[in-house]
Structures are given as structure tokens and as C-alpha cells.
Design a protein around this motif. Structure first.
Motif, PDB file in Angstrom:
ATOM      1  N   VAL A 101       0.827  -1.203   0.000  1.00  0.00           N
ATOM      2  CA  VAL A 101       0.000   0.000   0.000  1.00  0.00           C
ATOM      3  C   VAL A 101       0.859   1.250   0.000  1.00  0.00           C
ATOM      4  CG1 VAL A 101      -1.784   1.251   1.253  1.00  0.00           C
ATOM      5  CG2 VAL A 101      -1.844  -1.242   1.156  1.00  0.00           C
ATOM      6  N   THR A 102       1.925   1.243   0.800  1.00  0.00           N
ATOM      7  CA  THR A 102       2.791   2.409   0.909  1.00  0.00           C
ATOM      8  C   THR A 102       4.226   2.000   0.609  1.00  0.00           C
ATOM      9  OG1 THR A 102       3.058   1.987   3.273  1.00  0.00           O
ATOM     10  CG2 THR A 102       1.306   3.495   2.618  1.00  0.00           C
ATOM     11  N   PRO A 103       5.045   2.964   0.192  1.00  0.00           N
ATOM     12  CA  PRO A 103       6.466   2.673  -0.005  1.00  0.00           C
ATOM     13  C   PRO A 103       7.108   2.216   1.305  1.00  0.00           C
ATOM     14  CG  PRO A 103       5.862   4.736  -1.048  1.00  0.00           C
ATOM     15  CD  PRO A 103       4.688   4.320  -0.232  1.00  0.00           C
ATOM     16  N   GLN A 104       8.124   1.385   1.174  1.00  0.00           N
ATOM     17  CA  GLN A 104       8.728   0.781   2.362  1.00  0.00           C
ATOM     18  C   GLN A 104      10.249   0.822   2.235  1.00  0.00           C
ATOM     19  OE1 GLN A 104       8.401  -3.631   3.500  1.00  0.00           O
ATOM     20  NE2 GLN A 104       6.666  -2.686   4.575  1.00  0.00           N
ATOM     21  N   MET A 105      10.902   1.129   3.343  1.00  0.00           N
ATOM     22  CA  MET A 105      12.353   1.134   3.412  1.00  0.00           C
ATOM     23  C   MET A 105      12.813   0.178   4.499  1.00  0.00           C
ATOM     24  SD  MET A 105      13.451   5.140   2.974  1.00  0.00           S
ATOM     25  CE  MET A 105      13.042   6.065   1.482  1.00  0.00           C
ATOM     26  N   SER A 106      13.921  -0.491   4.227  1.00  0.00           N
ATOM     27  CA  SER A 106      14.535  -1.391   5.205  1.00  0.00           C
ATOM     28  C   SER A 106      15.900  -0.844   5.569  1.00  0.00           C
ATOM     29  CB  SER A 106      14.651  -2.807   4.628  1.00  0.00           C
ATOM     30  OG  SER A 106      13.377  -3.341   4.347  1.00  0.00           O
ATOM     31  N   LEU A 107      16.118  -0.617   6.866  1.00  0.00           N
ATOM     32  CA  LEU A 107      17.384  -0.079   7.368  1.00  0.00           C
ATOM     33  C   LEU A 107      18.120  -1.196   8.098  1.00  0.00           C
ATOM     34  CD1 LEU A 107      15.297   2.402   7.219  1.00  0.00           C
ATOM     35  CD2 LEU A 107      16.888   3.549   8.771  1.00  0.00           C
ATOM     36  N   PHE A 108      19.260  -1.615   7.581  1.00  0.00           N
ATOM     37  CA  PHE A 108      20.054  -2.677   8.179  1.00  0.00           C
ATOM     38  C   PHE A 108      21.170  -2.047   9.012  1.00  0.00           C
ATOM     39  CE2 PHE A 108      18.283  -4.356   4.236  1.00  0.00           C
ATOM     40  CZ  PHE A 108      17.646  -5.502   4.693  1.00  0.00           C
ATOM     41  N   LEU A 109      21.197  -2.406  10.310  1.00  0.00           N
ATOM     42  CA  LEU A 109      22.188  -1.847  11.225  1.00  0.00           C
ATOM     43  C   LEU A 109      23.527  -2.565  11.061  1.00  0.00           C
ATOM     44  CD1 LEU A 109      20.016  -1.479  14.450  1.00  0.00           C
ATOM     45  CD2 LEU A 109      20.290   0.110  12.545  1.00  0.00           C
ATOM     46  N   LYS A 110      24.588  -1.878  11.440  1.00  0.00           N
ATOM     47  CA  LYS A 110      25.919  -2.472  11.369  1.00  0.00           C
ATOM     48  C   LYS A 110      26.068  -3.567  12.425  1.00  0.00           C
ATOM     49  CE  LYS A 110      28.199   1.675   9.586  1.00  0.00           C
ATOM     50  NZ  LYS A 110      29.245   2.712   9.827  1.00  0.00           N
ATOM     51  N   GLN A 111      26.912  -4.533  12.120  1.00  0.00           N
ATOM     52  CA  GLN A 111      27.191  -5.587  13.090  1.00  0.00           C
ATOM     53  C   GLN A 111      27.848  -4.983  14.323  1.00  0.00           C
ATOM     54  OE1 GLN A 111      26.362  -8.668  13.154  1.00  0.00           O
ATOM     55  NE2 GLN A 111      25.696  -9.117  11.040  1.00  0.00           N
ATOM     56  N   GLY A 112      27.395  -5.441  15.455  1.00  0.00           N
ATOM     57  CA  GLY A 112      27.977  -4.962  16.698  1.00  0.00           C
ATOM     58  C   GLY A 112      27.257  -3.782  17.309  1.00  0.00           C
ATOM     59  N   THR A 113      26.181  -3.308  16.684  1.00  0.00           N
ATOM     60  CA  THR A 113      25.433  -2.205  17.268  1.00  0.00           C
ATOM     61  C   THR A 113      24.704  -2.684  18.525  1.00  0.00           C
ATOM     62  OG1 THR A 113      23.590  -2.719  15.787  1.00  0.00           O
ATOM     63  CG2 THR A 113      25.108  -0.988  15.098  1.00  0.00           C
ATOM     64  N   THR A 114      24.547  -1.787  19.477  1.00  0.00           N
ATOM     65  CA  THR A 114      23.939  -2.107  20.761  1.00  0.00           C
ATOM     66  C   THR A 114      22.464  -1.710  20.766  1.00  0.00           C
ATOM     67  OG1 THR A 114      24.555   0.040  21.683  1.00  0.00           O
ATOM     68  CG2 THR A 114      26.153  -1.766  21.894  1.00  0.00           C
ATOM     69  N   ALA A 115      21.790  -2.046  21.838  1.00  0.00           N
ATOM     70  CA  ALA A 115      20.380  -1.670  21.986  1.00  0.00           C
ATOM     71  C   ALA A 115      20.238  -0.154  22.054  1.00  0.00           C
ATOM     72  CB  ALA A 115      19.800  -2.324  23.239  1.00  0.00           C
ATOM     73  N   GLU A 116      21.245   0.515  22.652  1.00  0.00           N
ATOM     74  CA  GLU A 116      21.205   1.972  22.702  1.00  0.00           C
ATOM     75  C   GLU A 116      21.290   2.575  21.297  1.00  0.00           C
ATOM     76  OE1 GLU A 116      23.028   0.048  24.526  1.00  0.00           O
ATOM     77  OE2 GLU A 116      22.299   0.381  26.586  1.00  0.00           O
ATOM     78  N   ASP A 117      22.116   1.969  20.460  1.00  0.00           N
ATOM     79  CA  ASP A 117      22.224   2.436  19.076  1.00  0.00           C
ATOM     80  C   ASP A 117      20.900   2.264  18.339  1.00  0.00           C
ATOM     81  OD1 ASP A 117      24.893   3.064  19.455  1.00  0.00           O
ATOM     82  OD2 ASP A 117      25.575   1.072  18.818  1.00  0.00           O
TER      83      ASP A 117
END
Length: 304
Positions: free
Chosen positions: A60-76
Motif C-alpha cells: 500500500v505504501t512505499p517501504q524502506m529497510s534499514l540494516f544496522l551495522k554488526q555490533g550495534t547495541t540496543a542503545e544504538d
């Protein structure tokens, strides 16, 4: 005056219908040929119209997927979430952890044995973001902005397929228009030849009519009515061909749609499109007759 004019046209119209009924096989074959010629581009047009509905069911709407870097924390991840919430174009945010992604791959990807053989989880944490359907430039700018965030490894714009689909639909419309134009020219050629043969077989009658003072407009009137009626019959035939074939196509399409959990049902022409088809087919028949009359009737002169 108007009553006399209407009476003349009504008389000619009835006479043309009688002549067509006297040769039903020829009339039906001509209508069938025109109907088949019109049904091909019309069927293609119906398919294009329904593809837009089908594509709307996929996303229905455009969608983006953001992949985080390996080793990122919950705070990140929380920092990225807060940044996403500050973007005006963002509608909805969904966080997919790497463990959740691995589990989904194992269950739905058919790669259970491969996943279990891995020593570690190679998948990253990710955010799936639904954004407003803005202009392409704004969405590309948003993608570039997200890509520059230090926690982000890669941003995938999942609505690129929509642009490709739109390009394919535009290409299909051009093909349908070219096909419709070429087949319309073929119908005009068929009508041209039919009227030409009628003029030649009625040469003596036309010469006699001219001798007693009949004008060219009076002589050509039956041929023009014949072309318009024959074209209208071709349009009706095309409409019926589509109406009769759509149920069979929908039955087979329903089986395919069930495999993808889609609700697909090809719809027939709308009321306005149906009227446009009938008017256009009648005009094409009239045009073919008009060209034939203009090309041959002037050659016939009394006593020649």
C-alpha cells in the motif's frame, strides 16, 4: 422540414437493416471479424487496468529497510528509532532483531539445514519503515539521509519495484494504443473493400438514381449507415467476446491468486468504457464507408 429529414434517414436506416438481414451469414462474419479485431486491444486494456488493482494489494505504501551495522547495541537501535520518529515522511516503524530474522529465514525460507549449520548469526538487526507516498526525489533524499547515519550499514528502498511496474504499465498502454490503432486501420480496410464491392455491384442503380436527380449525399447515405451499423455490430461482438471469456480466465486466475493470498478478479469494461467502445467502433465503420464512397462514387457518372 425536420420531420421530413428524419423520415428520410429513418427510411434509409430500415432499408439497410433489411439488406443486412437478407444476407445474415455475411453480416455475422463481418461483425465477428471486427469483434475479434477490437477484442484484442480491449482485452489488453482490461488487463492493464486490473494490474493496477493487483499491484495495490501487494503493497500500500512505499517501504524502506534499514540494516544496522554488526555490533550495534540496543542503545544504538534506540537512537535510530528516535531519529526515524523525527522524520515527517515516516508513518510506521517496525524493529526486526537479527534473531527474529534468522528464525523467519529458517521457517519460511526452506533453508533450515543451512541455518542450523551456521556457527553464528550473520544477519543484522533491521528496521522496516513505511513512509508516505511522496515524490520520488523526496524519498531518495530520505534514503540518502538515513544512509549517512553512523549506525546504518545499508538502506534498501523496497518500492523501487513500483517505479518499474509503473514504467511497465506505461509501456503496456503504448503497446495497447498501437495495437488498437493498427487493428482499427485493418477494420477500416475491411469496411473500405466491402463498400467498394457494394458500389460496384449497384453501379446501374446508382447511375439511374443520378439520372433522375439524386444527389451524391442521398446516394451515399445507405452506404454510410451500413458502415456505421456494421461497425457497431463489431463493437457489440467485441464486448460479448470479452464478457464470455472473462469468467473462464477468472476461474484459472483464482487458482493462481490463492497461491499468493491475493484477491484477484478481472473486471469487465466500465459503463463509460463500454459506451466509448461502441461509439468508436461505429465511427470506425462509418469512416471506412466514407472513404470508400469518396473514392469510388465520384467515378460513376450516368451514361459512362
Amino acid at each position: 422540414m425536420i420531420r421530413a429529414w428524419l423520415g428520410q434517414h429513418g427510411f434509409v436506416f430500415i432499408q439497410v437493416l433489411k439488406r443486412m438481414l437478407f444476407s445474415p451469414v455475411t453480416s455475422l462474419l463481418s461483425a465477428l471479424i471486427m469483434g475479434i479485431a477490437f477484442s484484442l486491444p480491449v482485452g489488453f486494456y482490461i488487463l492493464l487496468q486490473n494490474i493496477q488493482v493487483i499491484s495495490g494489494q501487494v503493497i500500500v505504501t512505499p517501504q524502506m529497510s534499514l540494516f544496522l551495522k554488526q555490533g550495534t547495541t540496543a542503545e544504538d537501535a534506540d537512537t535510530v528509532r528516535q531519529r526515524l520518529q523525527g522524520q515527517e515522511q515516516v508513518i510506521d516503524i517496525q524493529f526486526v532483531s537479527k534473531d527474529q530474522a534468522l528464525l523467519q529465514l529458517q521457517q519460511n525460507g526452506g533453508l533450515g539445514d543451512v541455518v542450523r549449520s551456521l556457527g553464528r548469526n550473520p544477519l543484522p538487526d533491521a528496521f522496516v519503515v513505511n513512509v508516505q507516498d511522496e515524490h520520488a526525489e523526496l524519498l531518495n533524499q530520505l534514503q540518502t539521509t538515513m544512509q549517512e547515519w553512523p549506525e546504518i550499514e545499508f538502506v534498501q528502498f523496497d518500492s523501487v519495484w513500483a517505479k518499474r511496474l509503473e514504467a511497465m504499465l506505461n509501456f503496456g498502454r503504448v503497446i495497447a494504443m498501437l495495437l488498437f490503432t493498427l487493428l482499427s486501420v485493418a477494420v477500416i480496410a475491411v469496411m473500405f473493400n466491402t463498400i467498394r464491392l457494394q458500389i460496384l455491384t449497384r453501379r446501374d442503380e446508382i447511375e439511374l438514381s443520378k439520372l433522375i436527380g439524386a444527389t451524391n449525399s442521398f446516394i451515399q447515405r445507405p452506404f454510410l449507415y451500413f458502415g456505421a451499423i456494421q461497425g457497431l455490430a463489431g463493437g457489440i461482438t467485441a464486448w460479448l467476446i470479452i464478457a464470455l471469456t472473462l469468467p473462464a480466465i477468472n476461474d484459472e486466475l483464482r487458482t493462481l491468486a490463492d497461491l499468493y493470498a491475493w484477491n484477484i478478479h478481472l473486471q469487465h469494461l466500465s459503463h463509460n468504457d463500454s459506451i466509448s467502445l461502441l461509439l468508436f467502433s461505429a465511427w470506425i465503420g462509418w469512416l471506412g464507408a466514407r472513404l470508400a464512397v469518396a473514392g469510388h462514387l465520384w467515378q460513376i457518372e450516368p451514361g459512362l
